[in-house]
Design an enzyme around this catalytic site. Structure first.
Site, PDB file in Angstrom:
ATOM      1  N   GLU A  88      -9.137   4.741   6.241  1.00 36.33           N
ATOM      2  CA  GLU A  88      -8.329   5.097   7.410  1.00 36.33           C
ATOM      3  C   GLU A  88      -9.118   5.835   8.492  1.00 36.33           C
ATOM      4  O   GLU A  88      -8.871   5.627   9.681  1.00 36.33           O
ATOM      5  CB  GLU A  88      -7.116   5.921   6.970  1.00 36.33           C
ATOM      6  CG  GLU A  88      -6.186   5.196   6.009  1.00 36.33           C
ATOM      7  CD  GLU A  88      -5.626   3.889   6.580  1.00 36.33           C
ATOM      8  OE1 GLU A  88      -5.768   3.640   7.790  1.00 36.33           O
ATOM      9  OE2 GLU A  88      -5.056   3.111   5.796  1.00 36.33           O
TER      10      GLU A  88
ATOM     11  N   GLU B  74       0.836  -1.204   0.000  1.00 33.50           N
ATOM     12  CA  GLU B  74       0.000   0.000   0.000  1.00 33.50           C
ATOM     13  C   GLU B  74       0.870   1.253   0.000  1.00 33.50           C
ATOM     14  O   GLU B  74       1.823   1.342   0.790  1.00 33.50           O
ATOM     15  CB  GLU B  74      -0.916   0.027   1.233  1.00 33.50           C
ATOM     16  CG  GLU B  74      -1.949   1.141   1.151  1.00 33.50           C
ATOM     17  CD  GLU B  74      -2.876   1.169   2.356  1.00 33.50           C
ATOM     18  OE1 GLU B  74      -4.067   1.481   2.158  1.00 33.50           O
ATOM     19  OE2 GLU B  74      -2.418   0.892   3.481  1.00 33.50           O
TER      20      GLU B  74
ATOM     21  N   HIS C 275      -7.163  -1.187  14.944  1.00 37.79           N
ATOM     22  CA  HIS C 275      -7.168  -0.467  13.668  1.00 37.79           C
ATOM     23  C   HIS C 275      -7.036  -1.433  12.492  1.00 37.79           C
ATOM     24  O   HIS C 275      -7.845  -1.404  11.545  1.00 37.79           O
ATOM     25  CB  HIS C 275      -6.009   0.533  13.667  1.00 37.79           C
ATOM     26  CG  HIS C 275      -5.934   1.407  12.457  1.00 37.79           C
ATOM     27  ND1 HIS C 275      -6.374   2.701  12.443  1.00 37.79           N
ATOM     28  CD2 HIS C 275      -5.453   1.167  11.199  1.00 37.79           C
ATOM     29  CE1 HIS C 275      -6.172   3.228  11.255  1.00 37.79           C
ATOM     30  NE2 HIS C 275      -5.613   2.303  10.474  1.00 37.79           N
ATOM     31  N   GLU C 276      -6.031  -2.295  12.545  1.00 37.24           N
ATOM     32  CA  GLU C 276      -5.781  -3.194  11.409  1.00 37.24           C
ATOM     33  C   GLU C 276      -6.892  -4.216  11.225  1.00 37.24           C
ATOM     34  O   GLU C 276      -7.229  -4.577  10.090  1.00 37.24           O
ATOM     35  CB  GLU C 276      -4.426  -3.883  11.571  1.00 37.24           C
ATOM     36  CG  GLU C 276      -3.238  -2.939  11.670  1.00 37.24           C
ATOM     37  CD  GLU C 276      -3.224  -1.841  10.626  1.00 37.24           C
ATOM     38  OE1 GLU C 276      -3.580  -2.128   9.460  1.00 37.24           O
ATOM     39  OE2 GLU C 276      -2.870  -0.705  10.955  1.00 37.24           O
TER      40      GLU C 276
ATOM     41  N   ALA D 175       1.672  -0.196  10.905  1.00 42.53           N
ATOM     42  CA  ALA D 175       1.144  -1.531  10.600  1.00 42.53           C
ATOM     43  C   ALA D 175       0.489  -1.492   9.221  1.00 42.53           C
ATOM     44  O   ALA D 175       0.298  -0.420   8.639  1.00 42.53           O
ATOM     45  CB  ALA D 175       0.136  -1.960  11.670  1.00 42.53           C
ATOM     46  N   MET D 176       0.115  -2.658   8.710  1.00 47.93           N
ATOM     47  CA  MET D 176      -0.516  -2.760   7.389  1.00 47.93           C
ATOM     48  C   MET D 176      -1.545  -3.882   7.404  1.00 47.93           C
ATOM     49  O   MET D 176      -1.294  -4.975   7.906  1.00 47.93           O
ATOM     50  CB  MET D 176       0.555  -3.022   6.326  1.00 47.93           C
ATOM     51  CG  MET D 176      -0.001  -3.238   4.922  1.00 47.93           C
ATOM     52  SD  MET D 176      -0.963  -1.822   4.352  1.00 47.93           S
ATOM     53  CE  MET D 176      -2.097  -2.631   3.229  1.00 47.93           C
ATOM     54  N   GLU D 177      -2.718  -3.595   6.799  1.00 45.25           N
ATOM     55  CA  GLU D 177      -3.895  -4.458   6.949  1.00 45.25           C
ATOM     56  C   GLU D 177      -4.031  -5.559   5.912  1.00 45.25           C
ATOM     57  O   GLU D 177      -5.156  -6.041   5.684  1.00 45.25           O
ATOM     58  CB  GLU D 177      -5.159  -3.588   6.897  1.00 45.25           C
ATOM     59  CG  GLU D 177      -5.431  -2.895   5.554  1.00 45.25           C
ATOM     60  CD  GLU D 177      -4.877  -1.486   5.448  1.00 45.25           C
ATOM     61  OE1 GLU D 177      -5.361  -0.708   4.616  1.00 45.25           O
ATOM     62  OE2 GLU D 177      -3.947  -1.166   6.222  1.00 45.25           O
ATOM     63  N   ASN D 178      -2.955  -6.011   5.266  1.00 43.70           N
ATOM     64  CA  ASN D 178      -3.069  -7.091   4.278  1.00 43.70           C
ATOM     65  C   ASN D 178      -4.095  -8.120   4.749  1.00 43.70           C
ATOM     66  O   ASN D 178      -4.032  -8.594   5.887  1.00 43.70           O
ATOM     67  CB  ASN D 178      -1.718  -7.798   4.111  1.00 43.70           C
ATOM     68  CG  ASN D 178      -0.557  -6.838   4.050  1.00 43.70           C
ATOM     69  OD1 ASN D 178      -0.476  -5.996   3.180  1.00 43.70           O
ATOM     70  ND2 ASN D 178       0.345  -6.944   5.017  1.00 43.70           N
TER      71      ASN D 178
ATOM     72  N   HIS E 244      -9.851  -2.780   9.466  1.00 40.61           N
ATOM     73  CA  HIS E 244      -9.619  -2.720   8.024  1.00 40.61           C
ATOM     74  C   HIS E 244     -10.062  -3.993   7.307  1.00 40.61           C
ATOM     75  O   HIS E 244     -10.317  -3.959   6.092  1.00 40.61           O
ATOM     76  CB  HIS E 244      -8.127  -2.513   7.744  1.00 40.61           C
ATOM     77  CG  HIS E 244      -7.698  -1.090   7.684  1.00 40.61           C
ATOM     78  ND1 HIS E 244      -8.354  -0.126   6.951  1.00 40.61           N
ATOM     79  CD2 HIS E 244      -6.637  -0.456   8.264  1.00 40.61           C
ATOM     80  CE1 HIS E 244      -7.723   1.034   7.072  1.00 40.61           C
ATOM     81  NE2 HIS E 244      -6.680   0.863   7.866  1.00 40.61           N
TER      82      HIS E 244
END
Length: 937
Positions: A367, A174, A344-345, A309-312, A348
């Site tokens: 977001e 992303e 949060h993640e 962090a990242m929501e993959n 998503h």
């Protein structure tokens, strides 16, 4: 010549389909081979749609190269003989296409490949037109280096306790970096399914979005892991990791397997994250009324990670400090942070993954919702964390950014990768969350929840825009609701249920909310009360630009909000409500009142100014009985008062008068709010070396807050709120050189050093304060640096780094910056925070800025323009400046690199911050000096 004619013919036919210009007015980019490239826009054409990717990836962790092959099933919407998709830093070896003919496929036919790196695009040309509604399979083989940075498929390293360096490979796509790992249609609306295979050696394991279904043993100790076919999703959510990580696992009540993966020696720090993830995932399934659609959810702590962090989908990735919790070194605020990031993640997985914004201009739909759901989910699953208290700080941060002329609308144009990266900012996250909070309070919790459930169900596995959300919130009835006989809200019922806000008033949710998403800024509501009549007016709130300034009037033109006002009075038994749609209005109360307070519990996104004697009355009420107002109201009154000082609407002495009641304040949140402003002013004076005011203000703070400071214990006892107050108060007291604080911190630090770094004798909540005091000696600083090198706790390393940046020695601060730039001892991921920390130190503010100027080109090699890191470096290294000379230096530098930063908002923000600081000092220094002298005992 035949190829050129073919391209021209292709463009002439298809530009009409894309809304492009005619062939006569179109210029063609030149591909890397010198031939015309058949597409001249950043966005891909829409006549080929991906259906399924079959992806094989083979990273070599020795050579740091990876091989890849992808077979993309596509459907043709408009006849064409060219497929344009994204590719960046990939060396394409071959490309072929095959057509599906019934159950068998024809022979592979080679395609011509053209590449245009400025747009990160590749075009695949076929000799014959591809037919509408037919399926084709585009097969591409390629090779690439594992990325050195934090995007695409990149290498990461970690050190074991015995000093070994181990490698892994992880992805972060992303917003626009899937194209660095495989050729693809790398835009959020091109959703497709994925079947992924990863080749690896025997000592590593592989993870991807879906569970592993089988492993094949190949030659040379190679294995190929096959993962299940994914759900339909956008490219930026694809993920895979090859590592030697270990995991702890559990299962939700609905049967989802949840696992937390970490480096082997940190496995004991993964248990809290596992517990939190299971609880929060279960909560979201219940709250959204939609089961999590994947069979597993992995959470992975990646040693090198730029963002939080990242929501993959199914494989969320985190910076170690955002996922791991070490009871010995993680403070109360660390625990709250980890819980909120997980909240949060996982939000998503619905907002962003199940329903994705159509384009990056509406990234706030991802977001803003995820940020707001942090508060809703953590409040429901961990009420003891009192997370809603910190929504105030989120909204105050958003207002701080939004009150600058350099702000932007929530929904803003973003076309190229740099502009898109810059969209991941305070406006999208924090302002997005705050206007959703305002909307939830406006509509009622029930209507809001039903509306977002309707939104998620209606747009599942698809894309949405702003208006789709407003439509769902205005009409929460679906066909399913009618057929099952469930209760729901129609558009007219929504209006009636909005707190009976507006009896006899008709309102349109889209019309209201567009004033908050399509224009930048924040409204200032000015209130003038006379007995039972309240006159109200709205204007755009601007900090650092005063009404008498020449540019002020022009900056007000065209700004008007639909503001859902709330208020209480001296006689009210319930909350008053009024929708302000015009520049001014009048509220007639039923009886005369003594006072009025607007924006109840800070549920609205606006600043309030009380004209006439309004502030005098409020200050008197707080002094006599501050509990007349809720703690959220008290915090927002303090916030509003100091914001109005920055806008030239309220004198500083009145704002300071308001804080005097704080010695009787019982709310930790309110105390921190008031102390935060006083400490901020103190640090500004210290940085400007205005020594007499600095010393007087230090004495005032220590006198006025002595009782609450002395009450703090050097422990980890109490509620989360108590513990966070303790951390902040003791840090401030030691920073102000309060002797009992410095003495105790030195005592703890000395004992810790003597024990060789045994942490058990320092409570985690005061660890950072103790380290900061200890870093002021040469021995202490060196000992902390050695400890940093061997620590297995990211939480402890962050505290050490902050302490190292707080010392007063130029040589040591310079060394710290150099270590962060080198990226060996201090990882590159932490470089921006080191620059920021050094810049907030009065001894380091100019060192940090000189470092940024000297190393600008190197910084751009490490971080892409528009990235969070570059923004932090630009804004953070200049935020403390408050002189005209510093302003000119900063302007001169950004002018010298204009070509590179012309697309960025960050330099504008930096300059505007300095201008605001200069004006604040010019307007308030004399008043501040006088007030302190009058109020010192």
């Amino acid at each position: 010549m035949l190829l050129l004619l073919h391209i021209l013919n292709f463009v002439g036919i298809n530009y009409a389909l894309s809304g492009g210009r005619s062939i006569e007015n179109t210029s063609f980019p030149i591909a890397t081979n010198g031939q015309p490239f058949p597409w001249n826009k950043l966005r891909l054409p829409g006549w080929i749609l991906p259906v399924h990717y079959d992806l094989v990836i083979h990273p070599n962790l020795t050579s740091l190269i990876f091989m890849g092959s992808v077979k993309i099933e596509v459907t043709v919407v408009h006849e064409t003989s060219t497929i344009v998709l994204h590719s960046k830093h990939l060396e394409i070896i071959s490309a072929a296409i095959e057509e599906e003919n019934g159950k068998t496929q024809a022979d592979l036919k080679q395609m011509k490949v053209l590449e245009y790196p400025p747009h990160e695009q590749a075009a695949f040309l076929y000799a014959e037109p591809l037919q509408v509604d037919k399926k084709y399979f585009l097969s591409i083989s390629y090779i690439a280096n594992l990325s050195d940075g934090f995007y695409g498929f990149y290498k990461s390293t970690y050190k074991t306790k015995d000093g070994q360096t181990r490698l892994l490979a992880s992805t972060h796509f992303e917003p626009t970096s899937a194209r660095m790992a495989f050729p693809c249609f790398d835009e959020p609306s091109f959703k497709a399914n994925y079947t992924i295979k990863i080749r690896r050696d025997g000592q590593h394991s592989a993870l991807s979005n879906m569970p592993k279904v089988k492993t094949l043993k190949l030659d040379n100790n190679l294995f190929e892991d096959h993962f299940a076919k994914s759900v339909k999703m956008s490219t930026y959510l694809v993920a895979f990791i090859v590592s030697d990580f270990q995991s702890v696992s559990g299962t939700t009540s609905s049967g989802i397997k949840v696992s937390v993966y970490v480096t082997p020696e940190k496995l004991n720090q993964a248990h809290y994250a596992l517990e939190a993830a299971i609880k929060i995932l279960e909560f979201y399934e219940q709250y959204f009324g939609i089961y999590y659609p994947l069979p597993k959810q992995d959470l992975v702590a990646v040693p090198d990670f730029q963002s939080g962090a990242m929501e993959n989908w199914g494989l969320t990735t985190y910076r170690e400090t955002s996922l791991l919790y070490d009871p010995e070194t993680s403070s109360a605020s660390d625990k709250l942070w980890v819980t909120m990031v997980i909240g949060h993640e996982l939000a998503h997985q619905w907002f962003g993954n199940l329903v994705t914004m159509e384009w990056w201009n509406d990234i706030w739909l991802n977001e803003g919702f995820a940020r707001y759901m942090e508060f809703i989910s953590v409040d429901a699953t961990y009420p003891e964390l009192q997370v809603n208290d910190y929504l105030l700080g989120t909204c105050f941060a958003a207002m701080g950014r939004d009150s600058m002329n350099s702000s932007r609308p929530i929904s803003s144009k973003a076309e190229n990768p740099t502009q898109i990266k810059e969209m991941f900012d305070t406006v999208s996250y924090d302002k997005g969350a705050c206007i959703l909070h305002m909307l939830r309070n406006f509509l009622t919790e029930e209507v809001f929840q039903n509306g977002i459930i309707h939104y998620l169900k209606k747009h599942s596995y698809s894309n949405a825009k702003n208006n789709d959300l407003w439509t769902s919130l205005a009409n929460t009835c679906s066909e399913e609701d009618f057929t099952s006989g469930k209760f729901c809200y129609s558009k007219s019922q929504v209006a009636k249920n909005a707190h009976s806000y507006y009896i006899d008033e008709h309102f349109d949710i889209a019309e209201i909310m567009n004033t908050w998403t399509l224009q930048k800024g924040i409204p200032l509501i000015t209130v003038k009360q006379n007995q039972k009549r309240i006159k109200i007016r709205q204007e755009r709130f601007l900090k650092g630009i005063f009404p008498h300034d020449p540019q002020w009037a022009s900056m007000q033109i065209g700004f008007l909000w639909h503001v859902p006002l709330t208020y209480i009075t001296s006689h009210s038994k319930s909350i008053g409500r009024h929708l302000l749609k015009n520049h001014s209005d009048t509220i007639e109360l039923e009886e005369d009142v003594n006072w009025v307070k607007f924006n109840v519990d800070m549920n609205g996104y606006y600043i309030v100014h009380y004209e006439g004697n309004g502030w005098d009355i409020i200050i008197k009420l707080l002094t006599q009985n501050h509990t007349l107002f809720s703690y959220k109201d008290r915090a927002s009154l303090i916030h509003n008062a100091f914001q109005l000082v920055s806008a030239g609407r309220l004198s500083l002495d009145r704002a300071l008068d308001l804080t005097q009641y704080l010695q009787h304040e019982s709310s930790n949140i309110v105390l921190l709010q008031g102390l935060g402003y006083l400490a901020g002013i103190y640090r500004m004076m210290e940085r400007r070396n205005i020594s007499d005011v600095t010393e007087s203000l230090k004495r005032y703070i220590l006198q006025h807050f002595k009782l609450v400071i002395d009450r703090q214990t050097w422990s980890d006892e109490g509620s989360i709120s108590d513990r966070m107050l303790r951390s902040a108060l003791l840090e401030l007291a030691c920073d102000l050189q309060y002797p009992p604080c410095v003495q105790k911190a030195n005592e703890l630090f000395s004992k810790w050093m003597e024990s060789g770094g045994n942490l058990t004798n320092i409570p985690s909540d005061v660890l950072e304060t103790v380290y900061s005091v200890g870093s002021k000696t040469a021995n202490g600083w060196n000992f902390l640096l050695e400890r940093y090198k061997v620590s297995m706790s990211g939480a402890e390393q962050r505290k050490i780094c902050s302490a190292l940046a707080s010392c007063k020695d130029d040589a040591k601060l310079t060394r710290l910056l150099e270590l962060a730039m080198e990226g060996h001892i201090i990882k590159t991921q932490d470089l921006s925070s080191v620059v920021y920390s050094v810049s907030t130190n009065p001894a380091g503010q100019h060192l940090a800025w000189k470092f940024v100027k000297k190393n600008w080109s190197k910084l751009l090699e490490k971080f892409p323009l528009g990235s969070f890191s570059i923004r932090t470096i630009i804004i953070g290294s200049t935020a403390q400046f408050s002189s005209k000379q510093e302003l000119e230096e900063v302007k001169f530098f950004f002018e010298s690199v204009k070509e590179e930063v012309s697309q960025l908002r960050a330099p504008q923000i930096a300059v505007e911050n300095i201008e605001k600081n200069i004006k604040w000092l010019e307007r308030n220094l004399v008043t501040l000096t006088k007030w302190i002298l009058e109020n010192l005992k």
